[in-house]
Write an enzyme that holds these catalytic residues in place. Sequence first.
Site, PDB file in Angstrom:
ATOM      1  N   LYS A 175       0.835  -1.202   0.000  1.00 27.41           N
ATOM      2  CA  LYS A 175       0.000   0.000   0.000  1.00 27.41           C
ATOM      3  C   LYS A 175       0.868   1.250   0.000  1.00 27.41           C
ATOM      4  CE  LYS A 175      -3.826  -2.282   0.277  1.00 27.41           C
ATOM      5  NZ  LYS A 175      -4.550  -2.488  -0.937  1.00 27.41           N
ATOM      6  N   CYS A 176       0.327   2.314  -0.587  1.00 26.78           N
ATOM      7  CA  CYS A 176       1.029   3.593  -0.577  1.00 26.78           C
ATOM      8  C   CYS A 176       1.141   4.066   0.867  1.00 26.78           C
ATOM      9  CB  CYS A 176       0.287   4.616  -1.426  1.00 26.78           C
ATOM     10  SG  CYS A 176       0.712   4.441  -3.175  1.00 26.78           S
ATOM     11  N   PRO A 177       2.240   4.672   1.180  1.00 27.26           N
ATOM     12  CA  PRO A 177       3.292   5.248   0.350  1.00 27.26           C
ATOM     13  C   PRO A 177       4.494   4.339   0.115  1.00 27.26           C
ATOM     14  CG  PRO A 177       3.598   6.022   2.558  1.00 27.26           C
ATOM     15  CD  PRO A 177       2.390   5.110   2.578  1.00 27.26           C
TER      16      PRO A 177
END
Length: 130
Positions: free
Chosen positions: A67-69
């Site tokens: 998942k971001c970041p």
Amino acid sequence: MTPHDPAPAPFALFAPFARDHDSEADAPMRFLGRSRRAAERAPQPPAAPAAPAGPPPALVIDALGRKCPIPIIMLAERIREVPVGEIIAVLADDVAARTDVPAWCRMKSQEFVREETLQRGWAFHIRRSY
């Protein structure tokens, strides 16, 4: 109209716009939505990903499943591994990467080259500018 007259029918005001059902009973009804031909057409399968355009990347960062970041952090840590002018590909399947990677490129003055749709996620191509 006197107080003893019956009230007009609720739709009597629209009488000039009412259609004569007897004269148009045999006329087919028109549906202005999707045509019958469009409804009968079989749904098209999703298009296969296009062949990659441009030069192959010098470095591929696999951030699938993260998942971001995290994809941005991985890119920032490894961008110095490739020479200036070379392409880095970041593979990611988090939808936030579609906005985060181009935004990071603008903030860091790197060139966002393109986004490729993969079977799972996307490949973001970045050219190292400095």
